[in-house]
Every structure is written in structure tokens, then in C-alpha cells.
Design an enzyme around this catalytic site. Structure first.
Site, PDB file in Angstrom:
ATOM      1  N   HIS A  37      -3.673  -5.072   0.463  1.00  0.00           N
ATOM      2  CA  HIS A  37      -3.170  -5.551   1.760  1.00  0.00           C
ATOM      3  C   HIS A  37      -3.241  -7.075   1.825  1.00  0.00           C
ATOM      4  O   HIS A  37      -4.303  -7.647   2.095  1.00  0.00           O
ATOM      5  CB  HIS A  37      -3.986  -4.947   2.908  1.00  0.00           C
ATOM      6  CG  HIS A  37      -3.723  -3.500   3.138  1.00  0.00           C
ATOM      7  ND1 HIS A  37      -2.744  -3.044   3.991  1.00  0.00           N
ATOM      8  CD2 HIS A  37      -4.300  -2.399   2.602  1.00  0.00           C
ATOM      9  CE1 HIS A  37      -2.728  -1.719   3.985  1.00  0.00           C
ATOM     10  NE2 HIS A  37      -3.667  -1.307   3.153  1.00  0.00           N
TER      11      HIS A  37
ATOM     12  N   GLU B 260      -2.098  -8.955   4.100  1.00  0.00           N
ATOM     13  CA  GLU B 260      -2.129  -9.438   5.480  1.00  0.00           C
ATOM     14  C   GLU B 260      -3.532  -9.634   6.026  1.00  0.00           C
ATOM     15  O   GLU B 260      -3.722 -10.313   7.051  1.00  0.00           O
ATOM     16  CB  GLU B 260      -1.330  -8.496   6.395  1.00  0.00           C
ATOM     17  CG  GLU B 260      -1.962  -7.128   6.635  1.00  0.00           C
ATOM     18  CD  GLU B 260      -1.601  -6.097   5.583  1.00  0.00           C
ATOM     19  OE1 GLU B 260      -1.705  -4.893   5.885  1.00  0.00           O
ATOM     20  OE2 GLU B 260      -1.193  -6.483   4.461  1.00  0.00           O
TER      21      GLU B 260
ATOM     22  N   CYS C  51       0.835  -1.211   0.000  1.00  0.00           N
ATOM     23  CA  CYS C  51       0.000   0.000   0.000  1.00  0.00           C
ATOM     24  C   CYS C  51       0.868   1.259   0.000  1.00  0.00           C
ATOM     25  O   CYS C  51       1.481   1.586  -0.995  1.00  0.00           O
ATOM     26  CB  CYS C  51      -0.983  -0.040   1.171  1.00  0.00           C
ATOM     27  SG  CYS C  51      -2.330   1.158   1.006  1.00  0.00           S
TER      28      CYS C  51
END
Length: 515
Positions: free
Chosen positions: A168, A170, A80
Site C-alpha cells: 500500500h 498510500e 493490493c
């Protein structure tokens, strides 16, 4: 052999801890450090991840660094803001185009030859959260993934081991995020995947024996999983050189002091139990302001602990169950500190003890894995978080023994029923909730009818939340039949209560505890 590690540079992202957790899930050690504190002389680093950030790269206060210190020297993955920072600092462009992506998106184009996207399926879902858009990438880079609205959803360098993704990986909403991180950490960086609870225990026990030697260690136990695992690990390393102190402030759950003491003795720990309830009740008398309650309880605990600790005349170390999230001071990059859990506060100057924090590199889930590896009782390992001030911050208004008795009885019914209630997968409801507890609204009375008599007693609020780390939380959807049973049992069995309510507020805007 070196302990391989991934360095995660924190640019202020709310999901930075989550990146760390995902890397650890790949059995790879990692450290989260402020963006401006890269450990350049660490020879164990095998890769670097740049986190997201609340800032635009064009903000005057945006966090920036000299990327030449890492690019070309290590495999690098920008996430990001990290992707935008790489683009903006190496000749690309990041602009406000009016096209913003927040939420789910799909990768319409993927370079199947790029190692970062090995194993990805067509139209893989990702999670976006950005206002600026990368409109041009550095000349030595090429695009490797696009969404319908964002052409440069991911790009890679032609000459350096450098990758950047606008989404993202994660978060769970990126369906193949774990695959992407595996591709980077294991395949690209070459992790041997040697980080595990068992390897952590072996290494830590060896280091503790060498560091502590024949010295004596004092540890303050709370009954929670962190201090309990810390004590068990230390006991494995140094045995009877460890003295644990468990202070009963009179504000624990029903019979908790005796239950936890029995559990500790079953582990072979040398535990000194201190019954100090009278002192805490005396000092809390008439106090209604939440922060004042916390201050009094914290002060009294330190004084009681110190008085008992001084009796261990040969102690050289103070152990604490500090874990990694306590040490990740996410606002430290701005010069501010949001947590000081790992700092020793309140100790007198004449008590010169060295600090021992065996769990300081572990996340909460890793602490529990270590507890399992140490064969600790399930009830100690799976215990929900419990506030340091105890039931004092779950009683609205002043604290009295009678109010504590009411809340202990109601809370005990609630939690024990949660242990007994079985979910479809055979596990208990307790294991499906991150934190639960009852709250006594002692400043309120409500009208009720029991038998043919009118009652005017207190309401109890039931609180249950699910969370990753307590920073944000959503209220738990408890089964209706469970709630009906608990409500009926509390009202029938707990004198002083005639109404049960359910707290269905999330954090934010509400906090998990009421005070």
C-alpha cells in the site's frame, strides 16, 4: 484546457480515501468511484488506480470488473487487491500459500530501470496487508520488486502502461509511497500538477457566478470550517445575494454564538442569527436516550431553519458545506449507503430550492487550504470538528440549562488552555489535536473534599483524539503539566464539578463522542 484527473476505482478499501488524498497532494485532481461505475466517456482521465478490497479475488462476493475497458487505454496502477485482480483475470495465479504479510516489509529486490521505482533506495520499507499471494503473473508481465517472502511484490506489463504493487503506497508506513505515486501520477500519467486551492477558488467562483446568476442563495451555518469556507467562497462569488442562517440551539460552546457571529460579520457575510435555545430545551426536557436526543435536535433545527429561510422570499438555491468524504459512499458498491450528508432532508415540499455544494470535491485538509487562500481567520479554519447535536451528546442523561452551564464552563477552560499551551515547535497544543472536548457525567456523582467540607458533585471527562477522517481515532497523548493545570482550574472554578478524568480509549472500539 482540460482538467486532468486520475480515476480511483473503489473495491471497498478502507484506505481508498487516503489514495485520493495522496493524489491531491500531488496537485492532481482525482475522483473516487465505485469499481463498477467507471466514467468511460470522460475525456479528462489521464490514469486509473485500482484500490484494495476486504475480499479475496476467489470469494464469490468479490468485486470484479472487465479490465479490458481500461488496460491499454490508460496508464493503470493496481494496489493490493487491484494487483491480485489484474493477475487473476489475465492468466496469472493468486493462491492461499500459507504465507501472509501484514505490516512492515522491505523490498529486497527492485528493478532500477522501471519508472515506477525511480528514486527508490535499497531495502525500502513498504506496508503489506494481504492473505492471498500472487504466485504467477500474466505472461506479458515481469516482476519489478520482491520482498523476502513475496516474489511478486510488484510487476509491470511488457506491452501496456500497466503496473501492480502488492503493498500500500498510500499509507505512511510505506516510506517511499509518495515517491511511487508521484512516479505514476506525474511521470507516467503526465499530470501537469495544476490542481491547487488557488486554482480551485478561481474556477469555482467563475462557475458559481455563471450558475447562480442573479439568484439568491440560503446557507445554514454551523460555525464549523466546512460551512464557514463555503459561505466565504460563495460571498466572493455572489456577495449580498447570499443569506446565511446561524441557529443557536442553546447547546453550543460557551459564548460560541456571539464569537462566531462576530467572526462572520468581520468577513462581510450577511448572517441572520436565530436564538432558539428555549425551544430545544423544552423539547429535550427529560430525554435521556442518545438517539432520541439527536432526533429531536435534528427535527427542531430543520423546522427553525425552514421558518427563517421562508422569510427570504426570492431564494432559489440552498447551499451546503458538503465535502468529498461525505459523498464517497464506500458501501454504495454493495447497494448500501453509509452516509447521506449531501442529501437535502427535512425540507418541505413547497420549498423548491436547487442545491449548491461548492466544496463537494474537497477533502477536509483541502477545505482548510482554501480557507487560508481566502484569508479567513485562523480560529475558523482550524476549528476542531464539533457534533451537530452540540453539547447534548456530551452530557450523559437529561439536558438542563444548569448542566449545559457546567459543561460549557469546563469545556471552555479545557479548550482555551489547549490554545494557550505551546508545543516545542511553537504551535499550540490545539493544533496538534484533531478533536477535543469535555464530557459531563451527569448521571454520576463522586465524593470530594473542598476546604473542610465534603462535596458530592459530578465528574468531568476530558476527551482528545487524533485522526485522519474520524473513521478511526487514537487518543491524544496530552502533556502531564497541561492536564494538571486544566484539572486544577476546572475543579476550582466550575461549580458542580469535583473530579476530572481522562478518556484514553481509541476508536474502535469506542466512539469519539460518548453518545
Amino acid at each position: 484546457m482540460q482538467q486532468q484527473k486520475i480515476i480511483i476505482l473503489n473495491f471497498g478499501s478502507q484506505t481508498c480515501q487516503l489514495i485520493g488524498r495522496r493524489v491531491r497532494e500531488l496537485h492532481t485532481f482525482c475522483e473516487i468511484v465505485p469499481y463498477n461505475k467507471f466514467p468511460e466517456n470522460d475525456k479528462d482521465i489521464i490514469g486509473v488506480i485500482l484500490s484494495g478490497s476486504p475480499y479475496s479475488v476467489h470469494d464469490p462476493s468479490a468485486f470484479k470488473m472487465d479490465l479490458s475497458t481500461i488496460i491499454g487505454k490508460y496508464p493503470v496502477l493496481g494496489i493490493c487487491y487491484g494487483a491480485q485482480l489484474i493477475a487473476a483475470s489475465r492468466g496469472g495465479k493468486v493462491e492461499k500459500t500459507g504465507t501472509r504479510e501484514y505490516g512492515r516489509a522491505n523490498l529486497e529486490k527492485i528493478d532500477p530501470e522501471d519508472p515506477l521505482f525511480k528514486g527508490f533506495v535499497p531495502h525500502s520499507q513498504v506496508w503489506m496487508s494481504h492473505g492471498d499471494t500472487i504466485t504467477a503473473i500474466p505472461e506479458d508481465c515481469h516482476v519489478i520488486a520482491s520482498t523476502e517472502d513475496v516474489h511478486f511484490a510488484a510487476y509491470a506489463s511488457d506491452k501496456d502502461p500497466l503496473w501492480a504493487v502488492q503493498f500500500h503506497p498510500e499509507v505512511v508506513h510505506t516510506k517511499q509511497g509518495k515517491q511511487l505515486l508521484h512516479n505514476f501520477v506525474v511521470d507516467i500519467c503526465g499530470s501537469r500538477q495544476e490542481w491547487s486551492p488557488a486554482s480551485f477558488i478561481d474556477t469555482t467562483v467563475k462557475n458559481l457566478k455563471a450558475e447562480i446568476g442573479s439568484d439568491h442563495v440560503i446557507l445554514g451555518l454551523s460555525g464549523g470550517v466546512d460551512s464557514s469556507v463555503c459561505a466565504t467562497l460563495l460571498h466572493k462569488a455572489i456577495g449580498r445575494q447570499l443569506t446565511c442562517i446561524f441557529v443557536d440551539n442553546g447547546l453550543l460552546r460557551k459564548n460560541e454564538f456571539s464569537k462566531v457571529m462576530d467572526a462572520y460579520k468581520g468577513l462581510g457575510l450577511n448572517v441572520v442569527g436565530v436564538n432558539a435555545g428555549d425551544r430545544f430545551y423544552k423539547d429535550l426536557a427529560g430525554v435521556t436516550e442518545p438517539e432520541k436526543k439527536r432526533h429531536i435536535i435534528g427535527r427542531d433545527f430543520v423546522e427553525v431553519f425552514n421558518a427563517e429561510a421562508k422569510k427570504v422570499s426570492d431564494a432559489k438555491w440552498l447551499a451546503q458545506g458538503t465535502i468529498y468524504p461525505d459523498r464517497i459512499e464506500s458501501l454504495n458498491i454493495t447497494g448500501m449507503t453509509i452516509k447521506s450528508h449531501h442529501n437535502v432532508g427535512g425540507l418541505p415540499k413547497d420549498m423548491t430550492l436547487k442545491l449548491c455544494e461548492p466544496l463537494k470535491w474537497l477533502f477536509k485538509d483541502e477545505v482548510r487550504h482554501v480557507g487560508h487562500e481566502l484569508n479567513m481567520p485562523e480560529r475558523l479554519i482550524k476549528r476542531h470538528p464539533f457534533p451537530g447535536p452540540g453539547l447534548a451528546v456530551r452530557i450523559l442523561g437529561d439536558i438542563t440549562r444548569e448542566k449545559v452551564r457546567i459543561l460549557q464552563d469546563a469545556d471552555d477552560i479545557y479548550i482555551e488552555n489547549m490554545h494557550e499551551y505551546k508545543m516545542p515547535d511553537g504551535t499550540s497544543l490545539y493544533d496538534h489535536v484533531w478533536q477535543a472536548g469535555a464530557i459531563l457525567l451527569s448521571t454520576i456523582r463522586s465524593v470530594g473534599v473542598m476546604g473542610d467540607e465534603r462535596t458530592y458533585e459530578h465528574p468531568i471527562a476530558l476527551r482528545a483524539v487524533n485522526s485522519m477522517d474520524g473513521m478511526t481515532a487514537d487518543w491524544s497523548r496530552l502533556p502531564y503539566d497541561f492536564l494538571a493545570k486544566v484539572s486544577n482550574e476546572i475543579i476550582n472554578k466550575v461549580k458542580g464539578v469535583n473530579r476530572v478524568c481522562l478518556d484514553i480509549s481509541s476508536k474502535p472500539p469506542s466512539t469519539i463522542e460518548w453518545e
